[in-house]
Motif scaffolding. Structure first.
Motif, PDB file in Angstrom:
ATOM      1  N   LEU A 253       0.836  -1.203   0.000  1.00 38.87           N
ATOM      2  CA  LEU A 253       0.000   0.000   0.000  1.00 38.87           C
ATOM      3  C   LEU A 253       0.868   1.249   0.000  1.00 38.87           C
ATOM      4  CD1 LEU A 253      -2.729  -0.819   2.692  1.00 38.87           C
ATOM      5  CD2 LEU A 253      -2.853  -1.066   0.209  1.00 38.87           C
ATOM      6  N   ASP A 254       0.377   2.269  -0.712  1.00 37.68           N
ATOM      7  CA  ASP A 254       1.059   3.558  -0.667  1.00 37.68           C
ATOM      8  C   ASP A 254      -0.007   4.634  -0.468  1.00 37.68           C
ATOM      9  OD1 ASP A 254       2.807   5.625  -0.859  1.00 37.68           O
ATOM     10  OD2 ASP A 254       2.949   5.569  -3.049  1.00 37.68           O
ATOM     11  N   PRO A 255      -0.609   4.652   0.712  1.00 36.77           N
ATOM     12  CA  PRO A 255      -1.772   5.520   0.898  1.00 36.77           C
ATOM     13  C   PRO A 255      -1.383   6.987   0.974  1.00 36.77           C
ATOM     14  CG  PRO A 255      -1.430   4.049   2.797  1.00 36.77           C
ATOM     15  CD  PRO A 255      -0.221   3.963   1.933  1.00 36.77           C
ATOM     16  N   GLN A 256      -2.390   7.820   0.701  1.00 44.66           N
ATOM     17  CA  GLN A 256      -2.157   9.244   0.739  1.00 44.66           C
ATOM     18  C   GLN A 256      -2.618   9.835   2.057  1.00 44.66           C
ATOM     19  OE1 GLN A 256      -4.159   9.712  -2.870  1.00 44.66           O
ATOM     20  NE2 GLN A 256      -2.265   9.805  -4.049  1.00 44.66           N
ATOM     21  N   GLU A 257      -2.091  11.014   2.339  1.00 46.68           N
ATOM     22  CA  GLU A 257      -2.493  11.747   3.533  1.00 46.68           C
ATOM     23  C   GLU A 257      -3.635  12.677   3.164  1.00 46.68           C
ATOM     24  OE1 GLU A 257       0.158  13.133   6.406  1.00 46.68           O
ATOM     25  OE2 GLU A 257      -1.748  13.663   7.377  1.00 46.68           O
ATOM     26  N   ASP A 258      -4.652  12.728   3.968  1.00 45.35           N
ATOM     27  CA  ASP A 258      -5.637  13.793   3.817  1.00 45.35           C
ATOM     28  C   ASP A 258      -6.140  14.173   5.197  1.00 45.35           C
ATOM     29  OD1 ASP A 258      -7.488  11.917   4.606  1.00 45.35           O
ATOM     30  OD2 ASP A 258      -8.415  11.694   2.641  1.00 45.35           O
ATOM     31  N   GLN A 259      -7.237  14.964   5.244  1.00 45.86           N
ATOM     32  CA  GLN A 259      -7.686  15.471   6.540  1.00 45.86           C
ATOM     33  C   GLN A 259      -8.227  14.373   7.437  1.00 45.86           C
ATOM     34  OE1 GLN A 259     -10.336  18.534   5.304  1.00 45.86           O
ATOM     35  NE2 GLN A 259      -8.678  20.010   5.138  1.00 45.86           N
ATOM     36  N   GLN A 260      -8.607  13.252   6.847  1.00 42.68           N
ATOM     37  CA  GLN A 260      -9.214  12.186   7.633  1.00 42.68           C
ATOM     38  C   GLN A 260      -8.159  11.273   8.256  1.00 42.68           C
ATOM     39  OE1 GLN A 260     -12.449  11.804   7.996  1.00 42.68           O
ATOM     40  NE2 GLN A 260     -13.332  13.045   6.380  1.00 42.68           N
ATOM     41  N   ALA A 261      -7.083  11.049   7.542  1.00 44.73           N
ATOM     42  CA  ALA A 261      -6.178   9.998   8.000  1.00 44.73           C
ATOM     43  C   ALA A 261      -4.781  10.181   7.437  1.00 44.73           C
ATOM     44  CB  ALA A 261      -6.724   8.638   7.575  1.00 44.73           C
TER      45      ALA A 261
ATOM     46  N   GLU B 705     -17.267  17.891  13.689  1.00 46.38           N
ATOM     47  CA  GLU B 705     -17.109  19.213  13.076  1.00 46.38           C
ATOM     48  C   GLU B 705     -15.810  19.900  13.471  1.00 46.38           C
ATOM     49  OE1 GLU B 705     -20.685  21.720  12.885  1.00 46.38           O
ATOM     50  OE2 GLU B 705     -21.684  20.110  13.955  1.00 46.38           O
ATOM     51  N   LYS B 706     -15.104  20.385  12.464  1.00 46.04           N
ATOM     52  CA  LYS B 706     -13.913  21.180  12.738  1.00 46.04           C
ATOM     53  C   LYS B 706     -13.526  21.963  11.501  1.00 46.04           C
ATOM     54  CE  LYS B 706      -9.231  20.981  14.508  1.00 46.04           C
ATOM     55  NZ  LYS B 706      -8.138  20.163  15.011  1.00 46.04           N
ATOM     56  N   CYS B 707     -13.290  23.247  11.685  1.00 39.83           N
ATOM     57  CA  CYS B 707     -12.748  24.058  10.593  1.00 39.83           C
ATOM     58  C   CYS B 707     -11.246  23.870  10.623  1.00 39.83           C
ATOM     59  CB  CYS B 707     -13.069  25.533  10.818  1.00 39.83           C
ATOM     60  SG  CYS B 707     -14.833  25.877  10.863  1.00 39.83           S
ATOM     61  N   ARG B 712      -0.810  28.677   7.234  1.00 39.58           N
ATOM     62  CA  ARG B 712      -0.854  29.990   6.587  1.00 39.58           C
ATOM     63  C   ARG B 712      -2.243  30.634   6.686  1.00 39.58           C
ATOM     64  NH1 ARG B 712       1.059  29.497   0.779  1.00 39.58           N
ATOM     65  NH2 ARG B 712       0.877  31.763   0.834  1.00 39.58           N
ATOM     66  N   GLY B 713      -3.081  30.007   7.463  1.00 43.67           N
ATOM     67  CA  GLY B 713      -4.398  30.620   7.671  1.00 43.67           C
ATOM     68  C   GLY B 713      -5.401  30.305   6.580  1.00 43.67           C
ATOM     69  N   GLN B 714      -5.156  29.236   5.835  1.00 42.17           N
ATOM     70  CA  GLN B 714      -6.114  28.825   4.805  1.00 42.17           C
ATOM     71  C   GLN B 714      -7.084  27.817   5.406  1.00 42.17           C
ATOM     72  OE1 GLN B 714      -6.070  29.765   1.382  1.00 42.17           O
ATOM     73  NE2 GLN B 714      -4.572  31.285   2.050  1.00 42.17           N
ATOM     74  N   LEU B 715      -8.350  28.085   5.243  1.00 41.57           N
ATOM     75  CA  LEU B 715      -9.367  27.120   5.670  1.00 41.57           C
ATOM     76  C   LEU B 715      -9.410  26.025   4.602  1.00 41.57           C
ATOM     77  CD1 LEU B 715     -11.603  26.251   7.586  1.00 41.57           C
ATOM     78  CD2 LEU B 715     -13.167  27.755   6.361  1.00 41.57           C
ATOM     79  N   THR B 716      -9.094  24.814   4.986  1.00 38.17           N
ATOM     80  CA  THR B 716      -8.872  23.772   3.976  1.00 38.17           C
ATOM     81  C   THR B 716     -10.069  22.840   3.788  1.00 38.17           C
ATOM     82  OG1 THR B 716      -7.899  22.336   5.645  1.00 38.17           O
ATOM     83  CG2 THR B 716      -6.384  23.748   4.417  1.00 38.17           C
ATOM     84  N   ASN B 717     -11.112  23.039   4.557  1.00 38.00           N
ATOM     85  CA  ASN B 717     -12.269  22.147   4.361  1.00 38.00           C
ATOM     86  C   ASN B 717     -13.578  22.926   4.293  1.00 38.00           C
ATOM     87  OD1 ASN B 717     -12.192  22.803   7.088  1.00 38.00           O
ATOM     88  ND2 ASN B 717     -12.986  20.830   7.759  1.00 38.00           N
ATOM     89  N   ALA B 718     -13.555  23.990   3.502  1.00 31.66           N
ATOM     90  CA  ALA B 718     -14.722  24.878   3.434  1.00 31.66           C
ATOM     91  C   ALA B 718     -15.800  24.332   2.495  1.00 31.66           C
ATOM     92  CB  ALA B 718     -14.275  26.273   2.996  1.00 31.66           C
ATOM     93  N   LEU B 720     -19.096  21.023   2.272  1.00 32.62           N
ATOM     94  CA  LEU B 720     -19.834  20.039   3.061  1.00 32.62           C
ATOM     95  C   LEU B 720     -19.378  18.603   2.831  1.00 32.62           C
ATOM     96  CD1 LEU B 720     -23.407  21.563   3.053  1.00 32.62           C
ATOM     97  CD2 LEU B 720     -21.949  21.147   5.025  1.00 32.62           C
ATOM     98  N   ALA B 721     -18.414  18.408   1.950  1.00 25.38           N
ATOM     99  CA  ALA B 721     -17.853  17.060   1.821  1.00 25.38           C
ATOM    100  C   ALA B 721     -16.762  16.857   2.862  1.00 25.38           C
ATOM    101  CB  ALA B 721     -17.304  16.844   0.423  1.00 25.38           C
ATOM    102  N   ASP B 722     -15.998  17.915   3.112  1.00 22.73           N
ATOM    103  CA  ASP B 722     -14.847  17.773   4.002  1.00 22.73           C
ATOM    104  C   ASP B 722     -15.130  18.257   5.419  1.00 22.73           C
ATOM    105  OD1 ASP B 722     -13.216  16.720   1.971  1.00 22.73           O
ATOM    106  OD2 ASP B 722     -12.877  18.740   1.187  1.00 22.73           O
ATOM    107  N   TYR B 723     -16.052  19.180   5.562  1.00 24.85           N
ATOM    108  CA  TYR B 723     -16.469  19.608   6.893  1.00 24.85           C
ATOM    109  C   TYR B 723     -17.662  18.731   7.248  1.00 24.85           C
ATOM    110  CZ  TYR B 723     -18.148  22.522  10.727  1.00 24.85           C
ATOM    111  OH  TYR B 723     -18.550  22.980  11.959  1.00 24.85           O
ATOM    112  N   LEU B 724     -17.505  17.918   8.261  1.00 19.53           N
ATOM    113  CA  LEU B 724     -18.510  16.896   8.516  1.00 19.53           C
ATOM    114  C   LEU B 724     -19.551  17.397   9.512  1.00 19.53           C
ATOM    115  CD1 LEU B 724     -16.165  13.780   8.881  1.00 19.53           C
ATOM    116  CD2 LEU B 724     -17.088  14.827   6.809  1.00 19.53           C
ATOM    117  N   VAL B 725     -20.757  17.631   9.009  1.00 21.24           N
ATOM    118  CA  VAL B 725     -21.849  17.911   9.943  1.00 21.24           C
ATOM    119  C   VAL B 725     -22.450  16.572  10.365  1.00 21.24           C
ATOM    120  CG1 VAL B 725     -22.420  20.210   9.087  1.00 21.24           C
ATOM    121  CG2 VAL B 725     -23.468  18.233   8.024  1.00 21.24           C
ATOM    122  N   PRO B 726     -22.981  16.512  11.569  1.00 17.67           N
ATOM    123  CA  PRO B 726     -23.566  15.244  12.001  1.00 17.67           C
ATOM    124  C   PRO B 726     -24.788  14.917  11.152  1.00 17.67           C
ATOM    125  CG  PRO B 726     -24.085  16.999  13.556  1.00 17.67           C
ATOM    126  CD  PRO B 726     -23.133  17.572  12.572  1.00 17.67           C
TER     127      PRO B 726
END
Ligand SMILES: Cc1cc2nc3c(=O)[nH]c(=O)nc-3n(C[C@H](O)[C@H](O)[C@H](O)COP(=O)(O)OP(=O)(O)OC[C@H]3O[C@@H](n4cnc5c(N)ncnc54)[C@H](O)[C@@H]3O)c2cc1C
Lengths: 293, 797
Positions: A253-261, B705-707, B712-718, B720-726
């Protein structure tokens, strides 16, 4: 969040769609269910000049079984797959996987062809194609091509399709009597793209795998048919054997990094999935809960 | 526990025949909304209306060295492109400070950035066009020259001398600091058997309203009047602020607020882009519509929480809690929000920590720092989830340390139910709370002992379930102490006018607002009950500064308690007036008459005497038949504000039952319970919905939920796919129970219920996760509790 202006044509036949694509080349985009294309356009991540809508093409709809092959045409919606008795009987892995794709509203519009052409590495359906050993049928100016699933997916959102081509169908082998499948994914919310997932198809004889195809997704730039499966076929699976396969899986596996994992987390979760898959398919609870590595 | 009020008569107004109080009745606005006939700002189309799109800064901090809009101005459909400099003559800047938050400082903020942008997403130019799409097309053709500046993003280093100062004129990046010291904290810690410390980390998150912020501003130069259609919680506040900064009288501004698709505190503030929209309408002399899209909602709707709070608790072996101490740090973005300020959340944390408990020893420090991130401000349950998570986390840690059951330690320390009135160590005054009754009810509802037994059994099978308990207090029904005393023109009183129309129906105008929580319903229920008419005869009008009494609107869980009491008092007067006329018509006395089921009836035998429609006919069309000297007054107005207590505190307790997959770090919520005490319950279903909705938002904070900002102050999950609402799939069943301790400040006795769910949900979940993980010897004090965080804590990755 409004798409920039574009020209639009509703194709009247596959031939007509191919003609339009031939004229506009990579300035054109095929519109199928629109569930990936339209959000990307509204976010102005892409701004195609020309949209070829294939939504009306009856010749691209339908699920057919002939001999030991099921043909699923490109415009088959996710909801159609879920409701199809043919799929339930002959490709139950695909049905299980599809129930993890997004939500009802999206499944009512999104299509199998669109999902495969889109080739999101975290998507369930490409991994199923790889696990099932599907053949992707593509039509282009030069006629029809048949591409094995494993060669079809070439990278993140990248496939063997050229801008002039249309994905028209996939062919899947009918599941054998002694086959068993496993599908599971780790997603923080039901319906989300997976952090890591596994679509597995196997045949089992006398408590041993005689065939095992492990289609991992969200672990790299495309679905991965894990070589580690080879360590588990035609042997009595002991915790040691499974541990060895797990190590091999970790290496391939060569997985990528993202916000989830992180990559380490993805590797770990893939190994947990492997263990759960093997233990479930072989009905061997003793193989569960072992250290994943 | 139900208290019997000393003055039983006081409640008779609610206990009338056919009362709607305490009953689940469908909301009157349900059909309208379900049939798609609501009227949201996006639905408003006015002649000559233009659409504005804001070009927003891609940098967290940068100098604007030039803006070239020539190409954009030539694009089809474009009406104007307006920069910060160009709009400045129409609208003045503002500073988000209040005098009662001593030392709070902030810098002037402009409707559109003038020569510097301070967060990614701040507007640098407005493009006004015939459609949103045309304006977005044009926005791509504006070129802005930026000179990037150092971005201050980490609140932990914001105060370091080496960190650049965002607003040099302010001297440093410290917006506000509050210190509090009560009792004898050091001595108490010294006398404790155990002292436990932990640092609690809270992710930045936001409100995610279904309907984004939206405004249509319509300047009518002939009338010299600006009409603002806006989804806001506080129409009169918007009127005041718009007038102030546009150089108008308040009478020149009308704010209309029809249906609002959720607000949660997001829509109680004044945003720069909304101010710009008002100003653009004035500048361009035409209606201008602004509807935020989802990406800009994430980048500009206020964010909340984002705290790091160190906490310390002292405990004796018998479970007595001896002291609490906290040191809270929060980052609020580059400006304190206007006009409520961004210091309130930290201030609330100081106020609320330790609030449910009897100990008098409490020390706190809170610091609020500027950052180059989106602005931060009040969102549902301001400060409560922080205070509750810190307090309840510490209480559980103390219990663990001394080997005491988490329920038992709470029993031994919660303020006794007969100790009221009393005050918290931070000086909050409590009229009547019911912590013990609530805890007892909760334990029963969840069958605590059975769950503990199940937990033990499952543990043996390597299944790890946990129970988390969280007691809390909630600020509701705020008086002027919240904002008014600090100089904000935010009314803490509300008014209601009720009148009987010519066919015996009732029109009720109220200054509270509706964002989906049921203000309209509860008002109609009160009016119908107190007057004696059926609810279908009561029409409630809200959200229009031209057509309602003056008042605060809906925030801080105040609508039912304050606006509801005003409705009750106004209706009492109307009832009396009706009975006076009826007595004259019927040659009876008003004491012998009552109104029941739309009829004036005899008190003695309930016999109907005259239908209200008939009475109204006589009053309006045949007043000549009334006895001389009788002037009927079929409209009454009353206002209400709590005077005795600055806030009506409520209390409650929540419990979470969940399972942690220790191989994957995933948490499965199995069940959630809430017992709360909001005093008189007007509509049980509305209250329970408020509690459940609030819990879900709290669970969002706990797990999802987390912004996420980069360095560098960039919001990276702006999005609804990446910002997870319950979402519903992950939500447990939420059982809600009540204890009823009405406030005696009002006849209605209602306190607020809007924020209780959010206050304690995350604390309950975190405590439950730590309970589940107790065999692994790990404690997690950071939310959201992601699989990554849990697996890391378990040493699995
Ligand atoms: C909120 C949300 C959640 C989602 N979650 C998931 C998920 O969990 N798992 C998942 O797998 N998917 C998910 N999806 C995507 C969804 O499954 C889409 O249906 C799918 O990715 C694309 O199918 P479509 O028919 O909508 O294709 P479109 O959006 O119409 O097209 C997608 C792309 O494929 C191309 N294309 C489409 N059809 C053809 C064809 N026949 N030949 C050649 N090119 C073609 C298009 O040009 C475009 O580039 C989600 C979508 C949304 C909006």
């Amino acid at each position: 969040m409004k798409a920039s202006a574009f020209a639009y044509a509703r194709a009247t036949s596959v031939v007509n769609a191919l003609e339009l694509l031939a004229v506009y080349g990579d300035k054109a985009k095929v519109l199928s269910g629109g569930q990936s294309l339209m959000p990307a356009m509204n976010l102005r991540l892409i701004s195609p000049e020309f949209i070829v809508d294939i939504g009306e093409l009856a010749e691209l709809r339908g699920i057919f079984v002939k001999g030991d092959v099921i043909t699923v045409r490109a415009l088959t919606r996710h909801v159609d797959v879920l409701r199809s008795p043919e799929i339930a009987t002959h490709a139950p892995l695909l049905r299980d996987a599809t129930s993890h794709v997004a939500h009802p509203a999206i499944r009512n519009r999104g299509t199998l062809g669109g999902s495969l052409a889109h080739a999101d590495p975290a998507s369930e359906l490409p991994a199923c194609m790889v696990a099932l050993g599907a053949t992707v049928i593509v039509c282009g100016p030069q006629g029809e091509r048949r591409v094995p699933a494993q060669e079809f997916f070439t990278g993140i959102y990248e496939t063997a399709l050229s801008p002039q081509e249309l994905l028209v169908a996939v062919e899947l082998p009918v599941a054998r009597k002694d086959s068993a499948h496993f599908f599971h994914e780790f997603a923080r919310r039901h319906g989300d793209y997976a952090m890591v997932g596994l679509a597995a198809q196997s045949t089992i004889v006398g408590g041993q795998f005689t065939d095992l195809r492990l289609g991992f997704f969200a672990v790299g730039d495309r679905p991965l048919l894990a070589g580690a499966a080879g360590k588990l076929v035609n042997v009595a699976v002991t915790p040691e054997v499974l541990a060895k396969a797990s190590v091999i899986l970790g290496e391939e596996l060569d997985p990528q990094e993202d916000q989830q994992a992180t990559p380490a987390m993805r590797r770990h979760l893939a190994q947990v999935l492997l263990q759960r898959c093997v233990s479930t398919l072989l009905s061997r609870p003793d193989l569960q809960g072992l250290p994943a590595r | 526990m139900t208290r019997t009020p000393e003055n039983r008569d006081a409640f008779s107004v609610l206990d009338r025949p056919n009362s709607y109080i305490g009953k689940t009745v469908p909301r009157p606005n349900l059909d309208r909304l379900m049939q798609g006939r609501g009227q949201y700002v996006s639905d408003i189309e006015l002649p000559r209306m233009a659409h504005v799109v804001f070009l927003r800064s891609p940098y967290a901090h940068a100098k604007i060295t030039g803006i070239d809009a020539a190409a954009a101005k030539r694009m089809p459909g474009v009406i104007a492109v307006v920069t910060g400099q160009e709009i400045a003559p129409v609208i003045t800047p503002w500073v988000g400070v209040l005098s009662h938050l001593k030392g709070l400082k902030s810098a002037p903020q402009s409707a559109i950035a003038v020569d510097r942008v301070c967060w990614q997403g701040e507007a640098v130019a407005a493009i006004i066009a015939t459609s949103r799409a045309a304006a977005e097309d044009a926005a791509e053709h504006i070129s802005v020259a930026y000179e990037e500046l150092d971005a201050v993003t980490d609140m932990q280093t914001a105060l370091d001398p080496t960190t650049s100062v965002i607003h040099p004129a302010l001297g440093d990046n410290l917006a506000f600091e509050r210190n509090h010291d009560a009792g004898t904290v050091d001595a108490a810690f010294a006398a404790s058997d155990e002292v436990v410390e932990a640092e609690f980390i809270f992710g930045r998150h936001t409100g995610v309203t279904l309907e984004p912020r939206s405004v249509v501003a319509d300047w009518n130069s002939a009338e010299g009047r600006l009409t603002i259609y806006q989804g806001t919680q506080a129409p009169h506040m918007v009127q005041n602020i718009a007038a102030l900064h546009l150089g108008l009288q308040e009478s020149q501004v009308r704010v209309v607020c029809k249906d609002v698709g959720g607000s949660f505190g997001i829509k109680v503030h004044i945003y720069a882009d909304e101010m710009a929209t008002y100003a653009l309408s004035k500048l361009l002399r035409r209606p201008v519509k602004f509807v935020a899209d989802r990406v800009e909602s994430f980048n500009t709707d206020i964010h909340a929480r984002d705290h790091r709070c160190k906490g310390k608790i002292g405990v004796k072996c018998d479970g007595t809690i001896t002291a609490f101490e906290i040191d809270d740090l929060t980052g609020i973005g580059p400006y304190s929000m206007y006009p409520r300020t961004s210091a309130i959340e930290a201030n609330q944390v100081v106020n609320l920590v330790g609030g449910p408990y009897a100990t008098k020893n409490y020390r706190a420090r809170a610091r609020v720092v500027f950052q180059n991130k989106n602005v931060m401000c009040q969102y549902r349950a301001v400060g409560h989830p922080i205070a509750c998570s810190v307090t309840e986390g510490l209480v559980d840690l103390a219990a663990m340390k001394i080997g005491m059951d988490p329920v038992e330690i709470r029993r031994r320390n919660l303020i006794a139910d007969d100790a009221y009135p009393c005050a918290s160590p931070s000086g909050l005054r409590f009229e009547q709370l019911s912590h013990h009754a609530a805890l007892a009810k909760l334990i029963k509802m969840m069958d605590y002992d059975a769950l503990r037994a199940e937990q033990t059994t499952l543990r043996a099978r390597n299944i790890h379930r946990g129970i988390g308990i969280a007691s809390f207090i909630e600020v509701t029904n705020p008086s002027a102490a919240f904002y008014g005393v600090g100089g904000a023109k935010i009314s803490s009183q509300d008014g209601v006018a009720v009148r009987l129309d010519a066919q015996g129906a009732v029109v009720c105008q109220t200054s509270i607002t509706e964002q989906g929580q049921g203000s309209e319903s509860l008002t109609a229920q009160i009016v119908g009950s107190v007057l004696g008419v059926s609810m279908d005869r009561v029409r409630v009008i809200l959200g229009d500064t031209d057509n309602t009494p003056y008042g605060g609107g809906t925030w801080a869980s105040r609508g039912a308690g304050i606006g509801g009491e005003a409705a009750l008092q106004a209706t009492k007067v109307l009832r009396k007036n009706i009975l006076d006329v009826a007595a004259a018509i019927l040659q009876s006395s008003s004491g012998e008459l009552d109104i029941v089921n739309n009829n004036v009836v005899n008190v003695s035998d309930s016999a109907p005497r005259i239908e209200l429609s008939e009475l109204a006919r006589i009053v309006y069309f045949r007043p000549d038949t009334l006895p001389p000297g009788i002037q009927a007054e079929l409209m009454a107005t009353r206002h209400f504000v709590p005077r005795e207590y600055p806030f009506a505190f409520t209390n409650g307790v929540q419990a979470s039952w969940l399972e942690v997959d220790t191989d994957t770090g995933f948490v499965k919520l199995l069940k959630h319970w809430v017992v709360e005490d909001c005093g008189t319950i007007i509509n049980p279903q509305l209250v329970d919905e408020q509690i459940r909705g609030g819990v879900v938002q709290g669970l969002g904070a706990a797990l999802f939920e987390k912004c996420i900002y980069d360095e560098r102050g960039q919001l990276t999950n702006a999005n609804l796919a990446d910002y997870l609402v319950p979402m519903s799939g992950e939500m447990p069943d939420i059982d809600v129970g009540h204890v009823v301790s009405p406030t005696l400040e009002s006849e209605l006795g209602a306190k607020g219920a809007g924020e209780a769910g959010t206050a304690g949900a995350a604390a309950a979940v975190t405590n439950a996760v730590n309970d589940a993980l107790s065999p692994f010897g790990t404690i997690i004090t950071e939310i959201p509790l992601t699989p990554q965080i849990i697996l890391t804590a378990l040493g699995r990755i």
